[in-house]
Structures are given as structure tokens and as C-alpha cells.
Scaffold this motif. Structure first.
Motif, PDB file in Angstrom:
ATOM      1  N   LEU A  11       0.858  -1.182   0.000  1.00  0.00           N
ATOM      2  CA  LEU A  11       0.000   0.000   0.000  1.00  0.00           C
ATOM      3  C   LEU A  11       0.893   1.230   0.000  1.00  0.00           C
ATOM      4  N   THR A  12       0.551   2.251  -0.777  1.00  0.00           N
ATOM      5  CA  THR A  12       1.382   3.450  -0.806  1.00  0.00           C
ATOM      6  C   THR A  12       0.555   4.676  -1.140  1.00  0.00           C
ATOM      7  N   ASP A  13       0.997   5.811  -0.625  1.00  0.00           N
ATOM      8  CA  ASP A  13       0.401   7.091  -1.010  1.00  0.00           C
ATOM      9  C   ASP A  13       1.397   7.940  -1.784  1.00  0.00           C
ATOM     10  N   GLY A  14       2.492   7.320  -2.212  1.00  0.00           N
ATOM     11  CA  GLY A  14       3.523   8.022  -2.957  1.00  0.00           C
ATOM     12  C   GLY A  14       4.637   8.553  -2.089  1.00  0.00           C
ATOM     13  N   ILE A  15       4.419   8.613  -0.785  1.00  0.00           N
ATOM     14  CA  ILE A  15       5.447   9.076   0.149  1.00  0.00           C
ATOM     15  C   ILE A  15       5.788   7.985   1.156  1.00  0.00           C
ATOM     16  N   VAL A  16       4.766   7.357   1.681  1.00  0.00           N
ATOM     17  CA  VAL A  16       4.923   6.230   2.604  1.00  0.00           C
ATOM     18  C   VAL A  16       4.442   4.964   1.915  1.00  0.00           C
ATOM     19  N   THR A  17       5.200   3.889   2.079  1.00  0.00           N
ATOM     20  CA  THR A  17       4.827   2.590   1.506  1.00  0.00           C
ATOM     21  C   THR A  17       4.728   1.558   2.612  1.00  0.00           C
ATOM     22  N   ALA A  74       5.268  -3.503   7.321  1.00  0.00           N
ATOM     23  CA  ALA A  74       6.412  -2.640   7.598  1.00  0.00           C
ATOM     24  C   ALA A  74       6.128  -1.287   6.948  1.00  0.00           C
ATOM     25  N   ILE A  75       6.477  -0.209   7.637  1.00  0.00           N
ATOM     26  CA  ILE A  75       6.307   1.139   7.093  1.00  0.00           C
ATOM     27  C   ILE A  75       7.643   1.573   6.514  1.00  0.00           C
ATOM     28  N   GLU A  76       7.661   1.834   5.227  1.00  0.00           N
ATOM     29  CA  GLU A  76       8.888   2.273   4.556  1.00  0.00           C
ATOM     30  C   GLU A  76       8.755   3.751   4.217  1.00  0.00           C
ATOM     31  N   TRP A  77       9.827   4.478   4.481  1.00  0.00           N
ATOM     32  CA  TRP A  77       9.790   5.937   4.346  1.00  0.00           C
ATOM     33  C   TRP A  77      11.109   6.420   3.770  1.00  0.00           C
ATOM     34  N   VAL A  78      11.042   7.398   2.894  1.00  0.00           N
ATOM     35  CA  VAL A  78      12.253   8.002   2.344  1.00  0.00           C
ATOM     36  C   VAL A  78      12.592   9.206   3.208  1.00  0.00           C
ATOM     37  N   ARG A 119       0.083   9.009   7.854  1.00  0.00           N
ATOM     38  CA  ARG A 119      -0.064   8.509   6.485  1.00  0.00           C
ATOM     39  C   ARG A 119      -0.263   6.995   6.482  1.00  0.00           C
ATOM     40  N   ALA A 120       0.500   6.308   7.304  1.00  0.00           N
ATOM     41  CA  ALA A 120       0.376   4.851   7.370  1.00  0.00           C
ATOM     42  C   ALA A 120      -0.998   4.443   7.899  1.00  0.00           C
ATOM     43  N   VAL A 121      -1.487   5.145   8.923  1.00  0.00           N
ATOM     44  CA  VAL A 121      -2.804   4.823   9.479  1.00  0.00           C
ATOM     45  C   VAL A 121      -3.888   5.014   8.425  1.00  0.00           C
ATOM     46  N   ARG A 122      -3.809   6.082   7.664  1.00  0.00           N
ATOM     47  CA  ARG A 122      -4.829   6.308   6.628  1.00  0.00           C
ATOM     48  C   ARG A 122      -4.789   5.209   5.575  1.00  0.00           C
ATOM     49  N   LEU A 123      -3.597   4.761   5.202  1.00  0.00           N
ATOM     50  CA  LEU A 123      -3.490   3.679   4.222  1.00  0.00           C
ATOM     51  C   LEU A 123      -4.136   2.396   4.744  1.00  0.00           C
ATOM     52  N   VAL A 124      -3.859   2.055   5.993  1.00  0.00           N
ATOM     53  CA  VAL A 124      -4.416   0.824   6.559  1.00  0.00           C
ATOM     54  C   VAL A 124      -5.927   0.946   6.730  1.00  0.00           C
ATOM     55  N   CYS A 125      -6.393   2.101   7.175  1.00  0.00           N
ATOM     56  CA  CYS A 125      -7.837   2.274   7.338  1.00  0.00           C
ATOM     57  C   CYS A 125      -8.554   2.162   5.991  1.00  0.00           C
ATOM     58  N   ALA A 156      -4.007   9.370  16.088  1.00  0.00           N
ATOM     59  CA  ALA A 156      -5.410   8.969  15.962  1.00  0.00           C
ATOM     60  C   ALA A 156      -6.297  10.181  15.701  1.00  0.00           C
ATOM     61  N   TRP A 157      -6.034  11.267  16.406  1.00  0.00           N
ATOM     62  CA  TRP A 157      -6.804  12.511  16.193  1.00  0.00           C
ATOM     63  C   TRP A 157      -6.653  13.024  14.765  1.00  0.00           C
ATOM     64  N   ALA A 158      -5.405  13.054  14.264  1.00  0.00           N
ATOM     65  CA  ALA A 158      -5.154  13.561  12.920  1.00  0.00           C
ATOM     66  C   ALA A 158      -5.847  12.725  11.856  1.00  0.00           C
ATOM     67  N   CYS A 159      -6.129  11.462  12.174  1.00  0.00           N
ATOM     68  CA  CYS A 159      -6.774  10.563  11.218  1.00  0.00           C
ATOM     69  C   CYS A 159      -8.280  10.455  11.428  1.00  0.00           C
ATOM     70  N   GLY A 160      -8.845  11.338  12.245  1.00  0.00           N
ATOM     71  CA  GLY A 160     -10.286  11.415  12.374  1.00  0.00           C
ATOM     72  C   GLY A 160     -10.915  10.467  13.362  1.00  0.00           C
ATOM     73  N   PHE A 161     -10.127   9.824  14.220  1.00  0.00           N
ATOM     74  CA  PHE A 161     -10.714   8.931  15.221  1.00  0.00           C
ATOM     75  C   PHE A 161     -11.507   9.738  16.245  1.00  0.00           C
TER      76      PHE A 161
END
Length: 380
Positions: A11-17, A74-78, A119-125, A156-161
Motif C-alpha cells: 500500500l502506498t500514497d507516494g510518500i509512505v509505503t 512494515a512502514i517504509e519511508w524516504v 499517512r500509514a494509518v490512513r493507508l491501513v484504514c 489517531a486525532w489527525a486521522c479522524g478517530f
């Protein structure tokens, strides 16, 4: 829909994979697991070794073959140097049904402060709500963290929980102590926007005329003085500053700011920085929108020298200052006092508040009788 088994999908958003863990991640996993913050807030084994990391990688891969297994990535980040590296781990765990999941995550110390985990939380959600993990798309994802883990709560707050409250004694002590710890709990539902839905306020430092407003600190407990009056006549007992309840009081104030329902300042002497009392802007009903209530209290030694008036004016200025200039941009301020609280009423009048109402027999007095309450407002 078929049950999800097989290797972890990328899963990726172009910045985090997000990808499957591999043996190449072992050293970074060890570093993260030995990090003091990781050990403080999680039950990762103490003295974590590379052998344990390799075993854990294998277990994560095997869990993807289990129809009801944990789904880990695993969260991969540049990083800033352009190097791709392990930023942490995130997983979905089976919840109360096949349409409910529980979120868990941990960040490598080098990746903190860059917005990686949100970013990772949004991808998983999104994956959970679109695909699922155990046969059907999820309808709700839960989050839980030990009380005090502000980094996890902010993610969690930033992701709308939505925060649902505190569950007492619901998590084992990571250090193996005999007392269970309290946890915060929240959740996000399918269809919810994965972004903050309420403000998270901070107490900005501001000062004038020898008075400073700043955030509360744990060390301010040393400045708290015994009251020489009955404070419960002037304010709710749970709001009164006392040494024996200060730690809980301060945590609750931090939680209120995280919920967007208050901005809480310590009122301090600008020269010595010693706490003199507190001032607050708050909403009793929920997040502050365009109206807030003003409250304040001082230690006995700080009274009678204009401290409350100066602190109130500083708080009012922040409340009315436009959002674009760092303020709250409020339309109206209100306050409530006991009718016989001459000092507090004088502060409000001096700050431009006008009395607009009186409630009769609402404040119980020490002799068993009832006093009146006053309602005040300030319009810019």
C-alpha cells in the motif's frame, strides 16, 4: 468476498509505503524495540534481540496465511537524505467480528515528527474499509493507547478517530508492575473522513504587565497554595487547584485541549515564572466553535494586585484575535459568577463584560442557604 490470505499487499500514497516485513528489517526493528519510548508505551520484550526480531518477521508472514490472523505491514519511508528505510510497523488485529478491526502501530525514533504514522494509518484504514482482512470490508476500526501516550493519541486525532473516553485499569504495565494502567480509546467508522474533525488546542505563551500565560508543567505543583476560603462556592470542586489532585487535574486539562473544548493556561509571574493560578477558555458542550466561557482562579498570595485582570485580558485577546493571526477568532465570550463574588465580578466589569442575567438560588452557601448567580457576556 473471500478471506484475505497471502503475502501482505503493498500500500502506498507516494510518500509512505506499507509492505511485508523482511529479514533485512531486523536491525531497525531491534533499534525501535529498544527505544525508551517504545518500551514505555508498549509491551515489547525488554532486552530485545535480533533473533527475536527475525522470529517476529516470520510470525508476521505466517499470520497472513491465517484466516483470522493479524495483518501487519512494515512502514517504509524516504528520509531527508533520500534514503529508503524502515519507519516502523502497523497492524490490524481481529476485533469483535469480521467487520471490526483494532489498530496497532509503533514508529522508529528516527521517523518521528514527520507525519509518517498518520499517512500509514490512513493507508491501513482505507484498506480495511475497502477490502477488509478477514473476509468482509470493515465497518469500524478501534484504537487504544496507554493514557499519556500523546504521540499515539495525536496520530489517531489527525486521522479522524473519535475519542470515546478512558478505560480504567485496562492495559498491563509495560514494566511488569502489578497495577494495570488506564487507556484512551477511540474509533473511526467506514465513511468517516480520515482527518481531524475537531481542533487540538495549545496554550500559547503570552505576557503583559509582569504576567505570563504559559502551559502548565508538572513542577507547578510546588507553587500551589492552600485556599483560605471555600472555593466550591465560587467554582466546581473538581476545578479547584490542589496539590493532592494536581496530576489528575493537569491531565484532564491536557485532554480537554486535545478534544478542542478548552485552552488552559498557567498564570505565572513573568520575572520568576512561578505559577500564580490559572485562566481558561472553555465550552461546556463540546469543541469551542464561536463562543467560549472565561474562567480563572488565583492562589491567595497573588490576589489584590491586578493579576486576574491582566490574565483575563491576555486570554480575551487570544480568544478574539482572528484565526489567521493565531487566535481563536471567537464571536462572543461569556462567564458565570456567584453574585456575591465581588472580586471576580470586578475583574469581568474591568475587562468589558456586561451582566445579562441573574439566576436565583443556584449557589449553595456554607450556612445551607442559596445565593444567586450572574451571567456575563463580552462582544467584540
Amino acid at each position: 468476498m473471500s478471506t484475505e490470505t497471502g503475502p501482505a499487499p503493498e500500500l502506498t500514497d507516494g510518500i509512505v509505503t506499507l509492505r511485508a516485513h523482511t529479514a533485512l528489517d531486523a536491525d531497525a526493528i531491534v533499534t525501535q524495540s529498544l527505544d525508551p519510548q517504545s518500551q514505555r508505551w508498549t509491551t515489547v520484550p525488554r532486552g530485545y534481540t535480533r533473533v527475536q526480531a527475525l522470529t517476529w518477521v516470520q510470525e508476521n508472514a505466517a499470520a497472513w496465511q491465517d484466516p483470522r490472523g493479524k495483518r501487519s505491514w512494515a512502514i517504509e519511508w524516504v528520509d531527508g537524505s533520500g534514503q529508503s528505510r524502515l519507519a516502523g510497523t502497523i497492524d490490524l488485529r481481529p476485533g469483535a467480528s469480521v467487520t471490526v478491526g483494532e489498530l496497532g502501530f509503533g514508529l522508529h525514533p528516527d521517523a518521528r515528527g514527520h507525519g509518517v504514522m498518520a499517512r500509514a494509518v490512513r493507508l491501513v484504514c482505507r484498506y480495511g474499509f475497502d477490502t477488509g482482512g478477514w473476509g468482509r470490508p470493515l465497518t469500524r476500526i478501534h484504537w487504544r493507547a496507554i493514557v499519556g501516550n500523546w504521540g499515539s493519541r495525536r496520530t489517531a486525532w489527525a486521522c479522524g478517530f473519535t475519542m470515546h473516553g478512558t478505560i480504567p485499569e485496562s492495559h498491563p504495565d509495560p514494566d511488569g508492575g502489578p497495577t494495570a494502567l488506564d487507556t484512551w480509546t477511540g474509533s473511526v467508522a467506514a465513511g468517516d473522513p480520515l482527518r481531524a474533525g475537531t481542533p487540538w488546542y495549545a496554550a500559547p505563551v503570552t505576557e503583559a504587565d509582569g504576567i505570563r500565560l504559559r502551559p502548565w508543567r508538572a513542577s507547578d505543583i510546588d507553587a500551589i497554595e492552600p485556599r483560605d476560603d471555600d472555593p466550591t462556592h465560587w467554582m466546581p470542586g473538581r476545578s479547584v487547584l490542589r496539590r493532592e489532585t494536581f496530576a489528575t487535574w493537569r491531565l484532564q486539562r491536557e485532554e480537554r485541549m486535545a478534544e478542542g473544548t478548552a485552552v488552559e493556561w498557567c498564570v505565572a509571574d513573568a520575572q520568576t515564572d512561578r505559577a500564580l493560578g490559572g485562566v481558561v477558555l472553555f465550552n461546556r458542550q463540546g469543541p469551542i466553535d464561536d463562543v467560549a466561557e472565561l474562567g480563572y482562579q488565583l492562589f491567595p498570595s497573588a490576589r489584590g494586585r491586578g493579576v486576574a485582570s491582566t490574565a483575563a485580558r491576555l486570554a480575551i485577546a487570544h480568544a478574539l484575535r482572528p484565526v489567521a493571526e493565531g487566535g481563536l477568532g471567537l464571536r462572543r465570550l461569556v462567564a458565570e459568577t456567584a453574585a456575591d463574588n465581588a472580586a471576580s465580578n470586578g475583574v469581568l466589569r474591568g475587562c468589558g463584560f456586561r451582566e445579562f442575567g441573574r439566576e436565583h438560588a443556584v449557589d449553595e452557601l456554607a450556612d445551607g442557604s442559596w445565593g444567586d448567580g450572574l451571567h456575563w457576556e463580552l462582544l467584540p
